[in-house]
Every structure is written in structure tokens, then in C-alpha cells.
Design a protein around this motif. Structure first.
Motif, PDB file in Angstrom:
ATOM      1  N   UNK A 160       0.851  -1.191   0.000  1.00  0.00           N
ATOM      2  CA  UNK A 160       0.000   0.000   0.000  1.00  0.00           C
ATOM      3  C   UNK A 160       0.884   1.238   0.000  1.00  0.00           C
ATOM      4  N   UNK A 161       0.694   2.112  -0.981  1.00  0.00           N
ATOM      5  CA  UNK A 161       1.453   3.355  -1.068  1.00  0.00           C
ATOM      6  C   UNK A 161       0.486   4.521  -0.943  1.00  0.00           C
ATOM      7  N   UNK A 162       0.622   5.290   0.121  1.00  0.00           N
ATOM      8  CA  UNK A 162      -0.206   6.480   0.316  1.00  0.00           C
ATOM      9  C   UNK A 162      -1.601   6.216   0.840  1.00  0.00           C
ATOM     10  N   UNK A 163      -1.963   4.936   1.025  1.00  0.00           N
ATOM     11  CA  UNK A 163      -3.273   4.589   1.590  1.00  0.00           C
ATOM     12  C   UNK A 163      -3.099   3.576   2.714  1.00  0.00           C
ATOM     13  N   UNK A 164      -4.125   3.479   3.553  1.00  0.00           N
ATOM     14  CA  UNK A 164      -4.144   2.519   4.648  1.00  0.00           C
ATOM     15  C   UNK A 164      -5.594   2.162   4.942  1.00  0.00           C
ATOM     16  N   UNK A 165      -5.790   1.277   5.886  1.00  0.00           N
ATOM     17  CA  UNK A 165      -7.144   0.862   6.307  1.00  0.00           C
ATOM     18  C   UNK A 165      -7.980   0.337   5.133  1.00  0.00           C
ATOM     19  N   UNK A 166      -7.379  -0.509   4.302  1.00  0.00           N
ATOM     20  CA  UNK A 166      -8.083  -1.150   3.186  1.00  0.00           C
ATOM     21  C   UNK A 166      -9.033  -2.193   3.743  1.00  0.00           C
ATOM     22  N   UNK A 167     -10.305  -2.103   3.337  1.00  0.00           N
ATOM     23  CA  UNK A 167     -11.324  -3.010   3.877  1.00  0.00           C
ATOM     24  C   UNK A 167     -12.462  -3.129   2.868  1.00  0.00           C
ATOM     25  N   UNK A 168     -13.100  -4.311   2.800  1.00  0.00           N
ATOM     26  CA  UNK A 168     -14.249  -4.406   1.899  1.00  0.00           C
ATOM     27  C   UNK A 168     -15.403  -3.547   2.419  1.00  0.00           C
ATOM     28  N   UNK A 169     -16.146  -2.942   1.501  1.00  0.00           N
ATOM     29  CA  UNK A 169     -17.362  -2.215   1.878  1.00  0.00           C
ATOM     30  C   UNK A 169     -18.382  -3.288   2.217  1.00  0.00           C
ATOM     31  N   UNK A 170     -18.698  -3.435   3.500  1.00  0.00           N
ATOM     32  CA  UNK A 170     -19.514  -4.548   3.978  1.00  0.00           C
ATOM     33  C   UNK A 170     -20.465  -4.060   5.061  1.00  0.00           C
ATOM     34  N   UNK A 171     -21.599  -3.519   4.619  1.00  0.00           N
ATOM     35  CA  UNK A 171     -22.622  -3.032   5.545  1.00  0.00           C
ATOM     36  C   UNK A 171     -23.916  -3.783   5.283  1.00  0.00           C
ATOM     37  N   UNK A 172     -24.869  -3.685   6.185  1.00  0.00           N
ATOM     38  CA  UNK A 172     -26.154  -4.360   5.971  1.00  0.00           C
ATOM     39  C   UNK A 172     -26.864  -3.783   4.752  1.00  0.00           C
ATOM     40  N   UNK A 173     -26.640  -2.491   4.467  1.00  0.00           N
ATOM     41  CA  UNK A 173     -27.237  -1.865   3.283  1.00  0.00           C
ATOM     42  C   UNK A 173     -26.511  -2.280   2.003  1.00  0.00           C
ATOM     43  N   UNK A 174     -25.200  -2.475   2.088  1.00  0.00           N
ATOM     44  CA  UNK A 174     -24.378  -2.887   0.944  1.00  0.00           C
ATOM     45  C   UNK A 174     -23.477  -4.043   1.360  1.00  0.00           C
ATOM     46  N   UNK A 175     -24.037  -5.262   1.421  1.00  0.00           N
ATOM     47  CA  UNK A 175     -23.224  -6.400   1.862  1.00  0.00           C
ATOM     48  C   UNK A 175     -22.146  -6.767   0.846  1.00  0.00           C
ATOM     49  N   UNK A 176     -21.015  -7.196   1.368  1.00  0.00           N
ATOM     50  CA  UNK A 176     -19.909  -7.667   0.526  1.00  0.00           C
ATOM     51  C   UNK A 176     -20.055  -9.168   0.369  1.00  0.00           C
TER      52      UNK A 176
END
Length: 160
Positions: A10-26
Motif C-alpha cells: 500500500x502506497x499512500x493509503x491505509x485501512x483497506x477493507x471491503x465495503x460490507x454493511x447491511x445496506x451494501x453487503x460484501x
């Protein structure tokens, strides 16, 4: 217990995570193998932590229920916790993203379909709509005035 682990530069970014909410499940996409007869399902299967399926002959539920076509055994997988963010480190470190309690099956391969999110390392800029299917991602952080990227991704399914 199995875990989906990631190692990435990761260059210049952090906290990479799938978008995983009850409204938008991954939907985590895997190749699956029966642990009884070792048959591998020919198609990709999807598992969401917001889906719940009944387990035959039980009062229990699981996020994924599968019956092997070869040996007819029913197997299950349950996501134990919400996904954990992958933080930037130098050199890149392997980290577990999500853990599964698998009974009678193993996930053998992962395909990173779906939307991922991250934040700028210095600027906290929110990056959404990150697509990791090509194995790398590039963008520009306006606040930091620099290019950001995710590359050299290595996905592993490990015993947790």
C-alpha cells in the motif's frame, strides 16, 4: 477455523477493507472443496455475513450451506467477525481480513470481487469504489498531492 489473509504493498493509503454493511453487503467469492471426498465445486461460491441459511437436521444457521454433489454431505461456513482493515506497513505484512468457521468444507481460492474502501495515509482522504480484480489499483490523492496505489497483492486462505 480458516482466515482470508492479505499481503499487499500500500502506497499512500491505509485501512483497506471491503465495503460490507447491511445496506451494501460484501460477497466473498471462493472456490470450495469438500473435506470428506476432496471434490472441488466447479463454480465460484459467494458468502455474505448478512445471509443466513438453515442447516438441515439442525436448529442452527450458517452464512453458507453447501451439499457436495459427489458424497452428498452437507457442509457449512460461518463468518465469525466483521472484516478487519489492512493497514499500510513497510515491508508489507500478512494480515487476516476475515475468519470463517468451516465444517466439512475448505475455501481454496479467493477472488476479490466487490467494492473496497481505504483512506489516505497522510491526508485521511476517503477512497471508495476500489476495484481489486485486476490485482492492483492506482489513484491520486488531491489533499496529499501524490499518487496512491495498492499492488503486489497476495491472497491466502490459512488455518486460524
Amino acid at each position: 477455523m480458516l482466515a482470508l489473509a492479505l499481503t499487499a504493498d500500500l502506497t499512500g493509503v491505509t485501512e483497506l477493507i471491503p465495503l460490507d454493511t447491511s445496506e451494501e453487503p460484501f460477497f466473498y467469492n471462493f472456490k470450495v472443496q469438500c473435506t470428506s471426498c476432496r471434490e472441488v465445486h466447479p463454480n465460484w461460491v459467494s458468502v455474505s455475513r448478512y445471509e443466513s441459511n438453515e442447516v438441515s437436521g439442525s436448529k442452527g444457521e450458517a452464512n453458507f450451506v453447501w451439499r457436495c454433489k459427489s458424497c452428498k454431505r452437507e457442509s457449512t461456513a460461518t463468518i465469525k467477525n466483521p472484516p478487519r482493515a489492512y493497514s499500510q506497513s513497510s515491508p508489507p505484512q500478512r494480515r487476516n481480513i476475515i475468519e470463517f468457521d468451516c465444517r466439512g468444507l475448505e475455501f481454496t481460492q479467493f477472488k476479490p470481487d466487490g467494492e473496497w474502501i481505504a483512506k489516505g495515509l497522510e491526508s485521511s482522504t476517503k477512497f471508495t469504489g476500489i476495484d481489486l480484480q485486476e490485482g492492483e489499483w492506482f489513484d491520486y490523492d488531491e489533499k496529499a498531492g501524490d499518487e496512491v496505489s495498492i499492488k503486489d497483492m497476495k491472497w491466502e486462505i490459512i488455518r486460524a
